[in-house]
Each structure stands twice: as C-alpha cells, then as structure tokens.
Design a protein around this motif. Structure first.
Motif, PDB file in Angstrom:
ATOM      1  N   ALA A 127       0.552  -1.311  -0.247  1.00 40.39           N
ATOM      2  CA  ALA A 127       0.078   0.348   0.276  1.00 40.39           C
ATOM      3  C   ALA A 127       1.151   1.236  -0.623  1.00 40.39           C
ATOM      4  O   ALA A 127       0.262   2.561  -0.636  1.00 40.39           O
ATOM      5  N   VAL A 128       2.075   0.987   0.526  1.00 46.96           N
ATOM      6  CA  VAL A 128       3.391   2.384   0.789  1.00 46.96           C
ATOM      7  C   VAL A 128       3.875   2.529   0.027  1.00 46.96           C
ATOM      8  O   VAL A 128       4.238   3.896  -0.506  1.00 46.96           O
ATOM      9  N   ALA A 129       4.276   1.214  -0.572  1.00 49.15           N
ATOM     10  CA  ALA A 129       5.676   1.306  -1.075  1.00 49.15           C
ATOM     11  C   ALA A 129       5.092   2.224  -2.760  1.00 49.15           C
ATOM     12  O   ALA A 129       6.723   3.184  -2.823  1.00 49.15           O
ATOM     13  N   PRO A 130       4.760   1.837  -3.212  1.00 48.93           N
ATOM     14  CA  PRO A 130       4.542   2.249  -4.054  1.00 48.93           C
ATOM     15  C   PRO A 130       3.617   3.814  -5.003  1.00 48.93           C
ATOM     16  O   PRO A 130       4.236   4.679  -5.220  1.00 48.93           O
ATOM     17  N   ARG A 131       3.112   3.783  -3.332  1.00 51.33           N
ATOM     18  CA  ARG A 131       3.151   5.283  -3.549  1.00 51.33           C
ATOM     19  C   ARG A 131       4.389   6.536  -3.164  1.00 51.33           C
ATOM     20  O   ARG A 131       4.413   7.497  -3.179  1.00 51.33           O
ATOM     21  N   LEU A 132       4.993   6.016  -2.606  1.00 52.41           N
ATOM     22  CA  LEU A 132       6.707   6.405  -2.120  1.00 52.41           C
ATOM     23  C   LEU A 132       7.160   6.792  -3.143  1.00 52.41           C
ATOM     24  O   LEU A 132       7.988   7.960  -2.650  1.00 52.41           O
ATOM     25  N   LEU A 133       6.997   5.705  -4.119  1.00 59.02           N
ATOM     26  CA  LEU A 133       8.269   5.868  -4.936  1.00 59.02           C
ATOM     27  C   LEU A 133       7.535   6.667  -5.983  1.00 59.02           C
ATOM     28  O   LEU A 133       8.597   7.465  -5.866  1.00 59.02           O
ATOM     29  N   THR A 134       7.062   6.716  -6.501  1.00 59.75           N
ATOM     30  CA  THR A 134       6.098   7.801  -6.895  1.00 59.75           C
ATOM     31  C   THR A 134       6.350   8.946  -6.836  1.00 59.75           C
ATOM     32  O   THR A 134       7.030  10.248  -7.192  1.00 59.75           O
ATOM     33  N   LEU A 135       6.417   9.992  -5.245  1.00 63.11           N
ATOM     34  CA  LEU A 135       6.565  10.726  -4.244  1.00 63.11           C
ATOM     35  C   LEU A 135       7.830  10.766  -5.000  1.00 63.11           C
ATOM     36  O   LEU A 135       8.383  12.229  -4.658  1.00 63.11           O
ATOM     37  N   ILE A 136       9.347  10.129  -4.508  1.00 71.54           N
ATOM     38  CA  ILE A 136      10.524  10.577  -4.464  1.00 71.54           C
ATOM     39  C   ILE A 136      10.521  10.684  -5.945  1.00 71.54           C
ATOM     40  O   ILE A 136      11.285  11.630  -6.016  1.00 71.54           O
ATOM     41  N   LEU A 137       9.805  10.531  -7.655  1.00 68.34           N
ATOM     42  CA  LEU A 137      10.585  10.607  -8.301  1.00 68.34           C
ATOM     43  C   LEU A 137      10.264  12.250  -8.432  1.00 68.34           C
ATOM     44  O   LEU A 137      10.537  12.700  -9.144  1.00 68.34           O
ATOM     45  N   GLN A 138       8.585  12.352  -8.275  1.00 74.21           N
ATOM     46  CA  GLN A 138       8.742  13.269  -8.722  1.00 74.21           C
ATOM     47  C   GLN A 138       9.403  14.576  -8.107  1.00 74.21           C
ATOM     48  O   GLN A 138       9.736  15.579  -7.983  1.00 74.21           O
ATOM     49  N   PHE A 139       9.665  13.903  -6.371  1.00 71.54           N
ATOM     50  CA  PHE A 139      10.641  15.087  -5.770  1.00 71.54           C
ATOM     51  C   PHE A 139      11.554  15.327  -6.942  1.00 71.54           C
ATOM     52  O   PHE A 139      12.514  16.376  -6.763  1.00 71.54           O
ATOM     53  N   ILE A 140      12.098  13.836  -6.657  1.00 72.58           N
ATOM     54  CA  ILE A 140      13.763  14.414  -7.695  1.00 72.58           C
ATOM     55  C   ILE A 140      13.867  15.321  -8.976  1.00 72.58           C
ATOM     56  O   ILE A 140      14.243  15.864  -9.166  1.00 72.58           O
ATOM     57  N   SER A 141      12.611  15.171  -9.730  1.00 72.95           N
ATOM     58  CA  SER A 141      12.012  15.754 -10.242  1.00 72.95           C
ATOM     59  C   SER A 141      12.129  17.664 -10.721  1.00 72.95           C
ATOM     60  O   SER A 141      12.526  18.127 -11.091  1.00 72.95           O
ATOM     61  N   LYS A 142      11.784  17.565  -9.284  1.00 74.56           N
ATOM     62  CA  LYS A 142      10.966  19.020  -9.150  1.00 74.56           C
ATOM     63  C   LYS A 142      12.628  19.121  -8.752  1.00 74.56           C
ATOM     64  O   LYS A 142      12.320  20.952  -8.821  1.00 74.56           O
ATOM     65  N   ARG A 143      13.265  18.980  -7.585  1.00 79.14           N
ATOM     66  CA  ARG A 143      14.559  18.694  -7.639  1.00 79.14           C
ATOM     67  C   ARG A 143      15.132  19.431  -8.966  1.00 79.14           C
ATOM     68  O   ARG A 143      16.718  21.015  -8.755  1.00 79.14           O
ATOM     69  N   ARG A 144      15.534  18.816  -9.413  1.00 76.63           N
ATOM     70  CA  ARG A 144      16.162  18.888 -11.065  1.00 76.63           C
ATOM     71  C   ARG A 144      16.183  20.422 -11.272  1.00 76.63           C
ATOM     72  O   ARG A 144      16.938  20.980 -12.074  1.00 76.63           O
ATOM     73  N   LYS A 145      14.609  20.511 -11.446  1.00 76.27           N
ATOM     74  CA  LYS A 145      13.992  21.559 -12.239  1.00 76.27           C
ATOM     75  C   LYS A 145      14.919  23.218 -11.757  1.00 76.27           C
ATOM     76  O   LYS A 145      14.293  23.951 -12.126  1.00 76.27           O
ATOM     77  N   SER A 146      14.294  22.829 -10.107  1.00 75.54           N
ATOM     78  CA  SER A 146      15.119  24.057  -8.691  1.00 75.54           C
ATOM     79  C   SER A 146      15.954  24.517  -9.702  1.00 75.54           C
ATOM     80  O   SER A 146      16.806  25.610  -9.680  1.00 75.54           O
ATOM     81  N   ALA A 147      17.056  23.204  -9.096  1.00 77.60           N
ATOM     82  CA  ALA A 147      18.182  23.242  -9.753  1.00 77.60           C
ATOM     83  C   ALA A 147      18.799  24.404 -11.072  1.00 77.60           C
ATOM     84  O   ALA A 147      19.063  24.946 -10.739  1.00 77.60           O
ATOM     85  N   ARG A 148      18.258  24.011 -11.981  1.00 71.44           N
ATOM     86  CA  ARG A 148      18.287  24.185 -13.451  1.00 71.44           C
ATOM     87  C   ARG A 148      18.226  25.984 -13.267  1.00 71.44           C
ATOM     88  O   ARG A 148      18.651  27.108 -13.883  1.00 71.44           O
ATOM     89  N   LYS A 149      16.184  26.270 -12.268  1.00 71.07           N
ATOM     90  CA  LYS A 149      15.847  27.681 -12.356  1.00 71.07           C
ATOM     91  C   LYS A 149      16.792  28.166 -11.225  1.00 71.07           C
ATOM     92  O   LYS A 149      16.441  29.622 -10.743  1.00 71.07           O
ATOM     93  N   TYR A 150      17.361  27.672 -10.160  1.00 68.08           N
ATOM     94  CA  TYR A 150      18.922  29.084  -9.014  1.00 68.08           C
ATOM     95  C   TYR A 150      17.319  28.922  -8.261  1.00 68.08           C
ATOM     96  O   TYR A 150      17.519  30.190  -8.059  1.00 68.08           O
ATOM     97  N   LEU A 151      16.554  27.606  -7.597  1.00 69.55           N
ATOM     98  CA  LEU A 151      15.813  28.366  -7.230  1.00 69.55           C
ATOM     99  C   LEU A 151      15.382  27.049  -6.084  1.00 69.55           C
ATOM    100  O   LEU A 151      15.732  26.582  -5.524  1.00 69.55           O
ATOM    101  N   SER A 152      15.276  27.978  -4.523  1.00 74.94           N
ATOM    102  CA  SER A 152      15.363  27.512  -3.408  1.00 74.94           C
ATOM    103  C   SER A 152      14.746  26.360  -3.085  1.00 74.94           C
ATOM    104  O   SER A 152      13.374  26.414  -3.677  1.00 74.94           O
ATOM    105  N   ALA A 153      15.015  25.035  -2.961  1.00 78.98           N
ATOM    106  CA  ALA A 153      14.036  23.771  -2.054  1.00 78.98           C
ATOM    107  C   ALA A 153      14.396  23.409  -1.671  1.00 78.98           C
ATOM    108  O   ALA A 153      13.297  22.177  -0.818  1.00 78.98           O
ATOM    109  N   ASP A 154      13.797  24.417  -0.545  1.00 84.61           N
ATOM    110  CA  ASP A 154      13.233  24.341   0.392  1.00 84.61           C
ATOM    111  C   ASP A 154      12.052  24.013   0.518  1.00 84.61           C
ATOM    112  O   ASP A 154      11.280  22.974   1.521  1.00 84.61           O
TER     113      ASP A 154
END
Length: 493
Positions: A40-67
């Motif tokens: 019940a938890v693992a697939p949702r956590l995996l999806t959340l982690i992948l979304q978080f990694i994608s957002k971090r990459r976009k924030s890094a390219r745009k020099y935005l704070s990731a806090d």
C-alpha cells in the motif's frame, strides 16, 4: 501421507518473514499485515520520490530554493506512512482476512468434528478451512467497505488490491471494493476450472484417450483468456472509458499515443452523430485534425469523403497501412523499452551479488516486443477492417462504410491485439491472463450499486476467497501465478 518435519521446515518462510519468535498461529497474520502495508505504501512513496527528484532538478536549473519542496516532500511522505496505518485500510484488511482464516480453523474444526461426525477427518478439516476463510472474508471486506470516502466519483483499478485504495463512489451506493471482489472471483474460477480440467485430464490419460485437441485446449486456454480479456478492455477503452479504472484508462491512452479526435470521430460513427453522406455538423472535428497533420481538409468532411481516408487514421505517417503498422511497432517498442528496462534493472538490484544484466535486457526486449506487437495489431486491425478486408467482404456502399466505421473496424483491432501474448513465454502468459481477466470482467458489471445490495458482494467475495485459500493450503500448486506463491508463503505457520 503426512509430510515429514524436514519437509515442512524446507517450505517455511526464511529470513525476516519467518517470525520464528512469534506463536505459530500469529505468523500468517503479521506477514499479511506487513506485506499489505508495504504494497500500500511503497508504490506511493516511490512515485513521490520520483516527483521530488524531478522538482529538485528543475529548481536547480532555475536556481530556486528547494526548502519548500523538501518540506512538502516530508509532509507528503509522513501522510502516506500514516495513512497506511488506518485500521480500515488495505493492510488491516489483509491481516483480518489471513489471520481470521488461520485463527478460526481450530475452533471451527472442533465444532464440525462434533456435529458432522459422518464426515472423514480430511473433509472436516477442508470444511473448517473453508468456513474460517468465508467468515474472515465477509468481515474483512465489511471492514474495508466501512470507510467512507469523498462523494465525488473516482476510479481505481487492480492497484486498489495493491495499495488499499478502493474506488470512491457517491454516498448511498456500493462498489468501492468491486475490483477486489472481481479479482477474487477470477482466482476462484481459475482454481475450480483448473482442478476440474486436471481431473478430466488424469482420467483421460489413464485410459489412454487423451487427444491432440484436448492438448491444444490446455495450451491455448491462457492465451485465449488473455486475448478475450484484452479485446473487452480495448473495446471499453474505445467506447466506454468510464467502465475502466481511471489510472488504467490513462495508461492505455499513453501507450496508444493516438489523437483523441480520431477516437471521438469513430465513437460518433457508432452512436449516429457522424453519418456518411449526411450533413450533421461533424466536419470541424476531422478538418481541424487534417490541418494539424498537413492533410487535405476535404478528407475531414463526412458528407463528401466516404469514408475518411486511412491516411487520417495514420496521423501523418502516409497512406500505406503497412508502413503505418511498422512505424507504430518501432515507436511503441522504443516507448516500451524506456518503461520496462529501468524496471528490470531495478529488480536486479534486489540482489546486487547476482545481477544479470543480460537477463534484464532480454526480458525487457521480449516484453517490449509483446507490447509493441499488441499496439501494432490493434491499429492494423482497424485498417484491415475499414480498408484492406472490410469493404471487399461487406461492400463499399454507404451503409456498409457506416457499419464498418461504426464498430467493425475497432472490433477487428480488439480481436487481433491480444494474440500478441504468444511472444511471451508460457509462464508469463498465465500471469498475464490472470492479471487482465478481472479488469475485463469489470467492464461487464456496474461500477456502483445501491447499498442495500452490498451483502451480495460480500457473499461473492467471501465464497471466492474461501475457495482460493482452502486450495492454497491443500494444493498450493493449483493456485497459479505469483498469487499462489505469495499465499503459500504467507499462510505457512
């Protein structure tokens, strides 16, 4: 003959799921809860982690704070972990179902042995197991159904079995757990039919009357079930997408990579809105599509262009149906490899000491070839129906063209696509047939029903799970596929 102690130890779960320190009757319950929680938890956590990694990459390219993203990620992860502990969610359902079926066996056996003295010991034990699972199945489904959801209608597919997320339906209606029930029904039918066929085969072989036709039936059953189920699913995706789980419908649409205006045009042909040779105001739908693909706009007018050319169905790949099929195969194969290969490599990481890259690549290639062939056969089936064979058999007059585009061409694609399962090996065909059958069955029954009829679903679910669990304890090999191995591991004490 009773198995030896050594044999019993050999089949008992080893490692972290053995739970040798716990009392034997409680081990299946704990295993079921932990596996249910993980699924019940693992697939949702995996999806959340992948979304978080994608957002971090976009924030890094745009020099935005990731806090802010980190805080949101932590809150969402905690919410997922906490939601899995809800007593009316899937993990508790698993524990109640498995735990009840094991803990109730002994007291029920004592009662049956006193009441049904005419039954033999083996029959008494079988009846006790069946009744224990029936009772726990009824109560555990009641537990899952007791959780109220938001009144807005959403869809959930077989992922509800894995994630504990049932379909939300308006208040006053049942159907939240329908996918789970259909899954159980399909498994029970597979067990019963398989057992009857096994007995028939044994009798025929004993008398040396086993024929080639019966052997072919044995080998063709799983592919036929997959092909029929796939056909129903693709027909539903085309003409009644609301009968499919939303996530499943979205995945098929992504894999098909089709212009939705084309699907809409064929739907209107079927429901009578688009009529060849008659002005019904449908021209703007396909003329806009022609403009986008650089095709003559007159192709989109159903009054003068009867039928609209297959070049429009090919969406810019040219007039040749065969070239379009080859192009579809190559594009679908590439898309599939990008999906399957990372997954296969990730599964290899479960045991880093025994990583087999060639096995991962070979398996991904075969699965990608299967899916690409599935998609190609569907599209080429449409072309066969409306261009290559349909008009030559049925005629080229307007009523025949209307009938062909009103469902026959899509039906041809639905019929052909599922036979691509022969690309997979026999073991995979079995698992795939058992995977799609409940989804196909779901397209034939209402997605919701009045609450006063909810007892019927509980009765069907309880009886089906009782059949499967009893068989898993007495003849584990009869419960086929991954589910059979999982049940055997969970139910061991």
């Amino acid at each position: 003959m009773q198995p030896s102690v050594a044999a019993l130890r050999a089949v008992q779960p080893k490692g972290p799921l053995s739970f040798q320190s716990l009392p034997a009757p409680l081990r299946p319950l704990v295993r079921a809860y932990l596996l249910g929680y993980a699924s019940a938890v693992a697939p949702r956590l995996l999806t959340l982690i992948l979304q978080f990694i994608s957002k971090r990459r976009k924030s890094a390219r745009k020099y935005l704070s990731a806090d802010k993203d980190e805080r949101s990620f932590k809150d969402s992860a905690f919410r997922i972990l906490r939601t899995g502990l809800d007593p009316r969610r899937f993990p508790t359902f698993c524990a109640a179902l498995v735990g009840g079926s094991t803990l109730l066996q002994e007291p029920l056996l004592k009662i049956i042995s006193r009441v049904a003295t005419q039954l033999g010991a083996a029959s008494q034990l079988r009846l006790a197991r069946w009744l224990a699972t029936f009772i726990s199945g009824w109560l555990s489904l009641q537990l899952l159904q007791s959780k109220r959801t938001h009144p807005s209608l959403t869809e959930a597919g077989l992922a509800s079995v894995q994630q504990g997320l049932a379909e939300a339906v308006p208040n006053g209606y049942g159907g939240r757990t329908l996918d789970l029930t259909l899954f159980a029904v399909t498994r029970a039918a597979d067990v019963l039919v398989g057992e009857l066929w096994s007995q028939h085969r044994g009798r025929r072989k004993a008398t040396e009357k086993w024929t080639v036709i019966e052997q072919i039936i044995s080998r063709m059953t799983d592919p036929a079930v997959f092909a029929a189920s796939s056909g129903l699913i693709m027909w539903a995706w085309f003409y009644s997408p609301d009968s499919l789980p939303r996530s499943y419908n979205k995945w098929i649409t992504s894999a098909a990579s089709v212009d939705l205006r084309l699907i809409e045009a064929l739907r209107r042909c079927r429901n009578g809105e688009l009529i060849y040779g008659k002005e019904t105001g449908q021209a703007p739908l396909l003329t806009a599509m022609c403009e986008d693909y650089g095709l003559p706009t007159e192709w989109g007018d159903p009054v003068t262009e009867i039928p609209f050319p297959c070049g429009l169905v090919h969406m810019g790949c040219g007039p040749s149906c065969e070239y379009h099929a080859i192009s579809r195969f190559l594009r679908s194969w590439k898309w599939s490899m990008l999906t399957y290969l990372p997954l296969a490599l990730a599964l290899q990481l479960r045991n880093p000491k025994r990583i087999d890259l060639m096995k991962a690549i070979t398996g991904s290639t075969r699965s990608s070839t299967f899916l690409a062939t599935f998609i190609t056969l569907f599209y080429y089936g449409v072309c066969l129906g409306r261009t290559r064979l349909g008009p030559r058999i049925l005629g080229k007059d307007i009523p025949s063209r209307q009938w062909i585009d009103g469902g026959l061409c899509v039906g041809t694609g639905c019929y052909l696509c599922g036979w691509s399962v022969f690309i997979e090996n026999a073991g995979r065909r079995k698992d795939m047939a058992l995977f799609v059958a409940p989804r196909a069955l779901a397209t034939l029954v209402p997605r919701r029903y009045p609450l006063e009829k909810q007892w019927r679903e509980k009765l069907i679910f309880a009886a089906s799970t009782a059949v499967v669990f009893t068989c898993a304890l007495e003849n584990p090999k009869r419960v086929r596929g991954v589910m059979g191995g999982l049940l055997s591991m969970v139910m061991r004490k």
